[in-house]
Scaffold this motif. Structure first.
Motif, PDB file in Angstrom:
ATOM      1  N   ARG A  18       0.806  -1.117  -0.020  1.00  0.00           N
ATOM      2  CA  ARG A  18      -0.055   0.058   0.115  1.00  0.00           C
ATOM      3  C   ARG A  18       0.802   1.321   0.140  1.00  0.00           C
ATOM      4  NH1 ARG A  18      -5.401   0.247   1.703  1.00  0.00           N
ATOM      5  NH2 ARG A  18      -5.094  -1.795   2.394  1.00  0.00           N
ATOM      6  N   SER A  19       0.516   2.304  -0.924  1.00  0.00           N
ATOM      7  CA  SER A  19       1.193   3.424  -0.831  1.00  0.00           C
ATOM      8  C   SER A  19       2.811   3.416  -1.416  1.00  0.00           C
ATOM      9  CB  SER A  19       1.126   4.236   0.382  1.00  0.00           C
ATOM     10  OG  SER A  19      -0.095   4.443   0.654  1.00  0.00           O
ATOM     11  N   HIS A  22       4.694   6.582  -2.996  1.00  0.00           N
ATOM     12  CA  HIS A  22       5.166   7.261  -2.218  1.00  0.00           C
ATOM     13  C   HIS A  22       6.719   6.893  -1.674  1.00  0.00           C
ATOM     14  CE1 HIS A  22       1.814   9.834  -2.013  1.00  0.00           C
ATOM     15  NE2 HIS A  22       0.947   8.590  -1.737  1.00  0.00           N
ATOM     16  N   LYS A  23       7.060   5.853  -1.933  1.00  0.00           N
ATOM     17  CA  LYS A  23       8.564   5.207  -1.560  1.00  0.00           C
ATOM     18  C   LYS A  23       9.433   4.934  -2.461  1.00  0.00           C
ATOM     19  CE  LYS A  23       6.178   2.711   2.252  1.00  0.00           C
ATOM     20  NZ  LYS A  23       5.793   1.599   3.118  1.00  0.00           N
ATOM     21  N   TRP A  46      -0.167  11.299 -10.303  1.00  0.00           N
ATOM     22  CA  TRP A  46       0.696   9.869  -9.748  1.00  0.00           C
ATOM     23  C   TRP A  46       2.293  10.120 -10.563  1.00  0.00           C
ATOM     24  CZ3 TRP A  46      -2.935   5.113 -11.009  1.00  0.00           C
ATOM     25  CH2 TRP A  46      -4.045   5.379 -10.136  1.00  0.00           C
ATOM     26  N   ILE A  49       4.313  12.586  -8.256  1.00  0.00           N
ATOM     27  CA  ILE A  49       4.426  12.136  -6.915  1.00  0.00           C
ATOM     28  C   ILE A  49       5.873  11.260  -7.190  1.00  0.00           C
ATOM     29  CG2 ILE A  49       3.838   9.824  -5.341  1.00  0.00           C
ATOM     30  CD1 ILE A  49       1.033  10.860  -5.623  1.00  0.00           C
TER      31      ILE A  49
END
Length: 78
Positions: A18-19, A22-23, A46, A49
């Motif tokens: 999940r997410s 962002h990593k 996206w 990001i």
């Protein structure tokens, strides 16, 4: 979750979590120049990001769909 794809001459990991978007900076060497290749079907937020995590990056956007999966598009990207 990390899955390893083990091929005869090359292996690579696939991260499923999940997410994860962002990593990105945790999974790739962001100190290098990065090409972000996307298509018109991916929401711009996206793409941004990912770009925000890669200081020396540029974005290549191609048209969404099967016609873009061709050697001419590959040559354009190179």
């Amino acid at each position: 979750m990390k899955l390893n794809v083990d091929l005869e001459n090359h292996s690579y990991p696939i991260y499923i979590e999940r997410s994860a978007i962002h990593k990105v900076h945790e999974y790739i060497p962001i100190s290098r120049k990065i090409a972000i290749i996307t298509d018109t079907g991916v929401p711009e937020k996206w793409v941004n990001i990912v770009k925000e995590q890669c200081p020396d990056s540029f974005i290549c956007t191609i048209l969404q769909g099967e016609p873009s999966k061709c050697f001419d598009q590959y040559k354009n990207l190179l």
